[in-house]
Every structure is written in C-alpha cells, then in structure tokens.
Design an enzyme around this catalytic site. Structure first.
Site, PDB file in Angstrom:
ATOM      1  N   ARG A   1       0.694  -1.397   0.047  1.00 49.08           N
ATOM      2  CA  ARG A   1       0.172  -0.123  -0.104  1.00 49.08           C
ATOM      3  C   ARG A   1       0.758   1.355   0.064  1.00 49.08           C
ATOM      4  O   ARG A   1       0.212   2.234  -0.236  1.00 49.08           O
ATOM      5  CB  ARG A   1      -0.896   0.006   1.340  1.00 49.08           C
ATOM      6  CG  ARG A   1      -2.047  -1.135   1.248  1.00 49.08           C
ATOM      7  CD  ARG A   1      -2.766  -1.008   2.688  1.00 49.08           C
ATOM      8  NE  ARG A   1      -3.929  -1.963   2.340  1.00 49.08           N
ATOM      9  CZ  ARG A   1      -5.208  -1.748   1.913  1.00 49.08           C
ATOM     10  NH1 ARG A   1      -5.300  -0.324   1.244  1.00 49.08           N
ATOM     11  NH2 ARG A   1      -6.126  -2.525   1.945  1.00 49.08           N
TER      12      ARG A   1
ATOM     13  N   ASP B   1       7.227 -24.226   5.314  1.00 45.63           N
ATOM     14  CA  ASP B   1       7.255 -24.418   6.900  1.00 45.63           C
ATOM     15  C   ASP B   1       8.547 -24.191   7.289  1.00 45.63           C
ATOM     16  O   ASP B   1       9.389 -25.140   7.081  1.00 45.63           O
ATOM     17  CB  ASP B   1       6.951 -25.726   7.389  1.00 45.63           C
ATOM     18  CG  ASP B   1       6.914 -26.052   9.002  1.00 45.63           C
ATOM     19  OD1 ASP B   1       7.565 -25.457   9.495  1.00 45.63           O
ATOM     20  OD2 ASP B   1       6.005 -27.061   9.287  1.00 45.63           O
ATOM     21  N   HIS B   2       9.118 -23.096   7.997  1.00 52.06           N
ATOM     22  CA  HIS B   2      10.585 -22.640   8.036  1.00 52.06           C
ATOM     23  C   HIS B   2      11.056 -23.566   8.832  1.00 52.06           C
ATOM     24  O   HIS B   2      12.491 -23.550   8.820  1.00 52.06           O
ATOM     25  CB  HIS B   2      10.477 -21.446   8.404  1.00 52.06           C
ATOM     26  CG  HIS B   2      10.193 -20.965   9.884  1.00 52.06           C
ATOM     27  ND1 HIS B   2       8.994 -20.707  10.419  1.00 52.06           N
ATOM     28  CD2 HIS B   2      10.944 -20.826  11.115  1.00 52.06           C
ATOM     29  CE1 HIS B   2       9.031 -20.517  11.638  1.00 52.06           C
ATOM     30  NE2 HIS B   2      10.100 -20.720  12.024  1.00 52.06           N
TER      31      HIS B   2
ATOM     32  N   LYS C   1      15.547 -25.562   8.353  1.00 51.62           N
ATOM     33  CA  LYS C   1      16.647 -25.539   9.478  1.00 51.62           C
ATOM     34  C   LYS C   1      17.768 -26.753   9.266  1.00 51.62           C
ATOM     35  O   LYS C   1      17.277 -27.704   8.823  1.00 51.62           O
ATOM     36  CB  LYS C   1      16.235 -25.398  10.825  1.00 51.62           C
ATOM     37  CG  LYS C   1      15.184 -24.483  11.060  1.00 51.62           C
ATOM     38  CD  LYS C   1      14.950 -24.374  12.503  1.00 51.62           C
ATOM     39  CE  LYS C   1      14.198 -23.260  13.271  1.00 51.62           C
ATOM     40  NZ  LYS C   1      15.032 -21.838  13.037  1.00 51.62           N
TER      41      LYS C   1
ATOM     42  N   GLU D   1       9.520 -21.276  24.114  1.00 50.93           N
ATOM     43  CA  GLU D   1      10.007 -20.108  23.708  1.00 50.93           C
ATOM     44  C   GLU D   1       9.778 -19.227  25.017  1.00 50.93           C
ATOM     45  O   GLU D   1       8.973 -19.681  25.855  1.00 50.93           O
ATOM     46  CB  GLU D   1       8.809 -18.858  22.757  1.00 50.93           C
ATOM     47  CG  GLU D   1       8.692 -19.863  21.428  1.00 50.93           C
ATOM     48  CD  GLU D   1       7.883 -19.078  20.548  1.00 50.93           C
ATOM     49  OE1 GLU D   1       8.322 -18.282  19.888  1.00 50.93           O
ATOM     50  OE2 GLU D   1       6.661 -19.142  20.653  1.00 50.93           O
TER      51      GLU D   1
ATOM     52  N   ASP E   1      -0.877 -22.844  16.008  1.00 49.05           N
ATOM     53  CA  ASP E   1       0.271 -21.904  15.584  1.00 49.05           C
ATOM     54  C   ASP E   1       1.674 -23.040  15.344  1.00 49.05           C
ATOM     55  O   ASP E   1       2.345 -22.731  14.287  1.00 49.05           O
ATOM     56  CB  ASP E   1       0.718 -20.884  16.561  1.00 49.05           C
ATOM     57  CG  ASP E   1       1.690 -19.882  16.091  1.00 49.05           C
ATOM     58  OD1 ASP E   1       1.506 -19.513  14.943  1.00 49.05           O
ATOM     59  OD2 ASP E   1       2.547 -19.457  16.947  1.00 49.05           O
TER      60      ASP E   1
ATOM     61  N   HIS F   1       4.753 -27.273  12.598  1.00 48.82           N
ATOM     62  CA  HIS F   1       6.456 -27.613  13.094  1.00 48.82           C
ATOM     63  C   HIS F   1       6.489 -29.014  13.640  1.00 48.82           C
ATOM     64  O   HIS F   1       7.236 -29.887  13.122  1.00 48.82           O
ATOM     65  CB  HIS F   1       6.586 -26.429  13.901  1.00 48.82           C
ATOM     66  CG  HIS F   1       6.733 -24.953  13.270  1.00 48.82           C
ATOM     67  ND1 HIS F   1       6.837 -24.738  11.999  1.00 48.82           N
ATOM     68  CD2 HIS F   1       6.460 -23.751  13.779  1.00 48.82           C
ATOM     69  CE1 HIS F   1       6.840 -23.454  11.854  1.00 48.82           C
ATOM     70  NE2 HIS F   1       6.548 -22.912  12.879  1.00 48.82           N
TER      71      HIS F   1
END
Length: 507
Positions: free
Chosen positions: A62, A198-199, A203, A237, A256, A261
């Site tokens: 935008r 899926d990051h 890895k 985390e 999430d 994951h």
C-alpha cells in the site's frame, strides 16, 4: 546427480544450486516477516552467488513508494539483518532489478500495473517469464491475491516458462478451512507449483535428522519400539505475545506450532527410509507415517493446555497473558499446548510421542528427545545406579544446534557407581561452514523447483485430521490451566507423563 535431495549442500562446488533466470514477487513486503527474514535472505542468496545476474525482486504493498524508496527500505532491512557481510557490488546488482507496485489486494488497476511491471522486467532483465509469487499475507487474503493473479494472466506460464506460488502458514484453522484454502489455491496453481512454507523444515538441524538416521548403521537398528520407550518433541519460547495479540487470539499454541512444525518433525523422526530423497519419495514416506498417526485419549489425561500468568523471565518481571496489550482477558486461547500421539505401525506400536509447545517457558529451545527403555537386566546393586536415568538421543534444533547422546558411565574411583554422562556434538564446533538461514534455503529451493522440504496439501490436511479432535475437546471442556511465566508449563502437562511413570526432559 540425484534431483530433489534436501541434504545436498548449497555451497558444494561439485553440485551447484544456482537459480536460473527468475524473479520473486513479495506480497506483504512491508510486513515484519519480509523485513526481518525474506529480504535479508534474498540478499544473502545474491551474496553467495546463488541468484541469476538478472534476478528481479518486486514488492507489492500500500505504500506510495518510488523504486528508489523501495530500494532504501530493502537496503535498511538487509544491513540490519543479513547474515553475510554487506557488499556494495552485490547490492548494486540486486538493487538494479528491484521494482515496487502500489496497491491493495482488491485493486484491479494495481494488479494490471503489476502485470506490466513483470513484462518490463522480463524484457529488461531476462527473467524469461519465470516468476515466484510469495504470499506473505494473512490466509484470508490468499483467495483475493490468487484470483487477481489469475485474472491478469500472471499465474499461467507460456511454453517453456514457470509460475509458482509460495504460501506462508497458517494453512487454515481446521481441516475444513484447510481443504477450502487448498481448493482455492489449486484452482489457479497446480499442486506441483504450490510451495507451502514451514520454515522449520529449512533448518539445517531438521534436515540432519535424515542424515543421522539413514547414513549411520549405529542408529537405524534401534530406532523402533523394541528399544525406544517414548519420544518427546518440544518447542519452547521464552517470549510472550510480543505485540501479536491480535493475530494470536483465537489461534493459540496448538494451531500455531503443533499442527505444522511439531507434526512435521514427528514425520521426519518416525518415517520409514525412502528409496531416494526425491520430493515424491520423501513426501510419500512422510504421508504414510502421518496416516498411521492418531491422538491418544482420553484427552483429559493425555493433553494439556495453559495460559501464562505474571512471573519472572530469568530475573526480569513480566506480565501475564491477560495483561498483555490487545489481548482479550476472557479469551480461552492457550499459550501452552501438549498432546500425546501414537503411530499404528510395526516400528512404533506402543511408543507414545509427546508434543509440547509454549510461550514464556523456562528458555528458548527446540529439540527432539528419543528416550530409550531400561535394560531388561542390570547386574548392579540399586545404590550403584540410583543416579542413572534412561539413555537418550537428543536432536537439538535450536538454538544450540547439534546432537546429544546420554548414557551411563562409571564414576572414577575405587567404588562402582554409574551415572549419566553426555556425548555432545555441536554444529558450530564441528564445522567451519556457516549454516544458511531457513528462508535462504526455502526461497532458493522454490526457485529451483526443489519441493522436498515443502508440505503437500495432503500432509497439511492430515495434520489437521490428527489435531482437530483435541481442539474440539478443548473447546467443549473448560478453560486452560494457568502456569507462571518462566516455568515449564501447567501441572497438567506433568501429570500427562507422570501417570505412566515418565517425566518431561528439562532442556
């Protein structure tokens, strides 16, 4: 040379993986993900010589930006977060292929302008009509963007060209929404042209699971129910919502993290050996094990969920979830989730897989722990082994990437006492090569059509089939338990394992 091998090194000069003529369009380029991860990853690929000389990078958003303002924005992101050293020559080549298109996702004129921009880049930089569209946008925007790409003809390649779409999670919020989302995307892009990010699968340590299992005779014979007591997969985390209250409320820890994951990690740990590491064979074995996976009940005993309250993170006081700015204090959304899964196969029958994730836990860590059974007989007096626990192989995904083996050893001295010792392999100590960031590998693989590390729609839908019964039970039964920030979750999570005489591993 075997195509589609996820273990192949991106820096191995004998096996170059340099993208051919191509360009990348990022929708949502002004968002946090693009600024912190995607744009630095693109620069790092260029810095390592893995992008073509005429690579084009197009941003869509935008902001009323000129090309020069977009270049300044990208440069700032690169200098703040790129893994490789900033090189003016690399930057000049990359910046020359940058373009920005102003508009909203429902703006026909903006997408017409985007189509013209791509055509100009084709002519000017030799992209050859090969474009990847990265949808770094909320799932509710996918349909609008995909429809516009179809309307303008940008989704359909001409002969000898390719078009691909890269999609960020979440892939729906349950099975029905995932199926609808896949239907929308596949109406425009064929499944082979869809790359679901899926990051975690990008890895280095996650990919090392395959090397650890299938290149070593040491592990594979004991990687089964005859020797393994249970498996724990943890993603912890130490941060709170961090300004993501609006996104997180209604999604929660299970949707999430567990659905994508952790279930993907389970598939890599539990799958059978593929005949090759081609995308087709690797995905077939992952899907096979996911179809054999199901949640273990009763859910009142085999699952746990919680919300963090105020406490100490390290030595710093932090507020509880209900005091986080922008979070509904009446919300039942969990910040901690744990569940028990079982795999109905000859290899894994009777071995529980415990999955857990949470925010504001003791420390940031992701690991997979395979905990072995006790020996059937030990010729020691009880007091000689009272400090000895089960053997374990622990795959550390982050932050201290490596593999740890725990086993018993005699304590030096005249007596006979056996206690646990650790044999610790660390990536940073064993290799001089620096591991690429996950998004570097995944963006490059999408440009190369290397799809091994990207979940298919069948994998996504099966993951929801596994998780949905637990989510439905939680929706119908009470509220999440509380746990103090800086601890390792609610007491109900400990009871999950204690009923079977087990305990969670403390990383």
């Amino acid at each position: 040379m075997q195509r589609g091998n996820p273990l192949r090194s991106a820096v191995d000069k004998r096996l170059p993986r340099i993208a051919g003529p191509s360009g990348l369009v990022i929708f949502g380029v002004t968002g946090d993900l693009a600024r912190k991860k995607l744009l630095p990853a693109v620069y790092d690929l260029a810095s390592r010589g893995l992008l073509p000389a005429g690579f084009a990078l197009v941003g869509f958003g935008r902001r009323d930006w000129s090309k020069e303002e977009f270049q300044d924005y990208v440069r700032e992101a690169v200098q703040a977060r790129a893994r490789t050293e900033f090189d003016q020559n690399v930057w000049d080549r990359l910046a020359d292929g940058m373009h920005f298109v102003t508009g909203a996702f429902d703006d026909d004129a903006a997408f017409d302008a985007l189509a013209s921009t791509l055509a100009e880049a084709d002519r000017r930089q030799g992209v050859h009509g090969n474009w990847a569209f990265y949808l770094s946008v909320p799932p509710e925007r996918f349909a609008g963007v995909v429809h516009q790409l179809d309307r303008c003809g940008m989704a359909k390649p001409a002969e000898g060209q390719w078009r691909r779409v890269i999609i960020e999670k979440p892939f729906g919020h349950d099975l029905a929404s995932a199926q609808e989302l896949n239907k929308v995307v596949n109406t425009v892009f064929p499944e082979h042209a869809v790359f679901r990010i899926d990051h975690y699968l990008g890895k280095e340590t996650v990919q090392n699971i395959l090397a650890l299992r299938f290149s070593n005779q040491l592990f594979e014979p004991i990687w089964n129910a005859n020797f393994i007591d249970h498996v724990q997969i943890t993603m912890a985390e130490d941060i709170g919502l961090g300004g993501r209250a609006g996104y997180y409320d209604g999604i929660g820890a299970a949707r999430d993290v567990i659905q994508n994951h952790l279930i993907q990690l389970l598939a890599l740990v539990a799958m059978e050996e593929p005949t090759s590491f081609s995308p087709r064979q690797l995905r077939a074995e992952k899907l096979k094990v996911l179809r054999a996976t199901s949640p273990t009940g009763p859910f009142s005993e085999t699952t746990a969920r919680g919300q963090y309250t105020a406490g100490l993170q390290g030595s710093v006081p932090v507020v509880g979830l209900r005091e986080e700015e922008g979070f509904d204090p009446d919300s039942k959304t969990e910040t901690f989730a744990a569940c028990t899964l079982e795999i109905n196969s000859r290899r894994w029958a009777g071995v529980p897989f415990y999955l857990r994730t949470g925010k504001r836990l003791g420390r940031r860590v992701t690991e997979i722990a395979l905990v072995f059974k006790r020996p059937p007989y030990q010729p020691f007096y009880p007091d000689q082994t009272n400090l000895l626990t089960n053997n374990a192989v622990v795959i550390r995904v982050q932050p201290d990437e490596g593999v740890l083996m725990r086993f018993g050893s005699k304590v030096p001295g005249v007596g006979l006492e056996v206690r646990d010792v650790n044999m610790d392999f660390s990536y940073s100590e064993a290799f001089t090569e620096q591991s690429p960031e996950a998004y570097e590998r995944l963006i490059l693989d999408a440009l190369l059509d290397e799809s091994s590390l990207f979940p298919t729609n069948s994998e996504v839908e099966r993951s929801w089939e596994i998780l949905d019964p637990i989510l439905e039970y939680w929706d119908e039964h009470g509220e999440p338990d509380e746990y103090e920030a800086g601890t390792w979750g609610p007491a109900s999570a400990d009871r999950m394992l204690e009923k079977d005489g087990r305990t969670w591993r403390r990383p």
